[in-house]
Design an enzyme around this catalytic site. Structure first.
Site, PDB file in Angstrom:
ATOM      1  N   HIS A 104     -36.026  36.089  19.261  1.00  0.00           N
ATOM      2  CA  HIS A 104     -36.867  34.953  18.895  1.00  0.00           C
ATOM      3  C   HIS A 104     -36.013  33.960  18.115  1.00  0.00           C
ATOM      4  O   HIS A 104     -36.003  33.971  16.887  1.00  0.00           O
ATOM      5  CB  HIS A 104     -38.059  35.424  18.056  1.00  0.00           C
ATOM      6  CG  HIS A 104     -39.074  34.360  17.778  1.00  0.00           C
ATOM      7  ND1 HIS A 104     -40.416  34.637  17.688  1.00  0.00           N
ATOM      8  CD2 HIS A 104     -38.963  33.025  17.555  1.00  0.00           C
ATOM      9  CE1 HIS A 104     -41.081  33.516  17.427  1.00  0.00           C
ATOM     10  NE2 HIS A 104     -40.204  32.526  17.334  1.00  0.00           N
ATOM     11  N   GLU A 150     -38.573  34.718  23.119  1.00  0.00           N
ATOM     12  CA  GLU A 150     -39.844  34.197  22.639  1.00  0.00           C
ATOM     13  C   GLU A 150     -39.597  33.098  21.615  1.00  0.00           C
ATOM     14  O   GLU A 150     -38.554  33.059  20.953  1.00  0.00           O
ATOM     15  CB  GLU A 150     -40.708  35.305  22.039  1.00  0.00           C
ATOM     16  CG  GLU A 150     -40.114  35.991  20.828  1.00  0.00           C
ATOM     17  CD  GLU A 150     -41.006  37.087  20.272  1.00  0.00           C
ATOM     18  OE1 GLU A 150     -41.765  37.689  21.048  1.00  0.00           O
ATOM     19  OE2 GLU A 150     -40.931  37.326  19.059  1.00  0.00           O
ATOM     20  N   HIS A 198     -46.644  42.653  17.509  1.00  0.00           N
ATOM     21  CA  HIS A 198     -46.739  42.235  16.108  1.00  0.00           C
ATOM     22  C   HIS A 198     -47.362  43.355  15.272  1.00  0.00           C
ATOM     23  O   HIS A 198     -48.526  43.687  15.430  1.00  0.00           O
ATOM     24  CB  HIS A 198     -47.545  40.948  15.921  1.00  0.00           C
ATOM     25  CG  HIS A 198     -47.140  40.215  14.657  1.00  0.00           C
ATOM     26  ND1 HIS A 198     -46.169  39.240  14.633  1.00  0.00           N
ATOM     27  CD2 HIS A 198     -47.531  40.372  13.386  1.00  0.00           C
ATOM     28  CE1 HIS A 198     -46.000  38.803  13.403  1.00  0.00           C
ATOM     29  NE2 HIS A 198     -46.824  39.483  12.616  1.00  0.00           N
TER      30      HIS A 198
END
Length: 238
Positions: free
Chosen positions: A43, A70, A190
């Site tokens: 990310h 991401e 998450h």
């Protein structure tokens, strides 16, 4: 079986704390694959406080499993994805200064943007996933963008799991079933951990992929990276 994609951002955070190249991000990613991970997630953020854009370019020729990038689709991010052409791009609505992702997209309000991005990435052979919560109308709009998958934002599940796991998982089962009925693949991520992952996987066995970074890297400090990946994969195989 649900694939385990290891997010290596936290490894980059450790490296960046001292400068230099220890730990070596490229080696860690290859080791994760060697130890059984079915994907690597990164990310990159504009300030490059953990994964750097140069890391992403360096990883591309080395990753033998699925490569998932991401992030928020700013111009620099979109350019990176189109140049690297990962297996999957996961679009996340976090601001550049966010510590971590803390909400899914309001797809209806961002429908034109997300539809254009899905078309751009899909036309370049890149699977597109949209990070969302469990609201069914929102998931319906995600399907209409032309995205291939959604990624369910699982922090609410992780927070409520110790209190009442049945209540915690209920909206995620409903959302995953609804998305599946719309033809969407379903990922999740998450705050999934060794504490809550097995139950999540048991209740929603058709999840395509979980992306796990913070908890997994923390556990690796105690168990070692190889054993930790084995433990997480075992949670997905029950």
């Amino acid at each position: 079986m649900t694939n385990l994609s290891v997010n290596i951002n936290k490894v980059a955070t450790i490296r960046n704390a001292r400068g230099g190249n220890m730990p070596n991000i490229l080696t860690v990613a290859q080791d994760c694959e060697k130890f059984g991970a079915q994907g690597i997630t990164v990310h990159p953020r504009p300030d490059e406080r953990h994964i750097r854009y140069s890391d992403v370019y360096g990883l591309k020729p080395l990753i033998k499993t699925e490569f998932n990038i991401e992030g928020y689709p700013c111009e620099k991010f979109v350019d990176l994805v189109l140049k690297v052409k990962p297996t999957q791009v996961t679009l996340v609505p976090d601001s550049p200064d966010a510590i971590t992702s803390n909400a899914g997209w309001d797809v209806k309000s961002n429908f034109e943007l997300l539809s254009e991005l899905a078309d751009t990435f899909n036309s370049n052979g890149i699977r597109t996933s949209i990070f969302v919560g469990t609201d069914l109308e929102n998931i319906s709009f995600a399907a209409k963008t032309g995205a291939d998958r959604i990624e369910l934002y699982t922090e609410p599940y992780a927070t409520n799991y110790p209190i009442n796991k049945e209540n915690a998982i209920a909206p995620f089962i409903e959302a995953a079933q609804y998305a599946k009925g719309l033809g969407l693949g379903v990922n999740a991520g998450h705050d999934l951990s060794l504490e809550n992952l097995a139950y999540f996987s048991k209740c929603i066995p058709w999840i395509e992929e979980v992306s796990i970074g913070h908890a997994l890297i923390c556990d690796a400090l105690y168990f070692g990276l190889q054993q930790t990946i084995s433990l997480y994969k075992a949670c997905l195989q029950q």
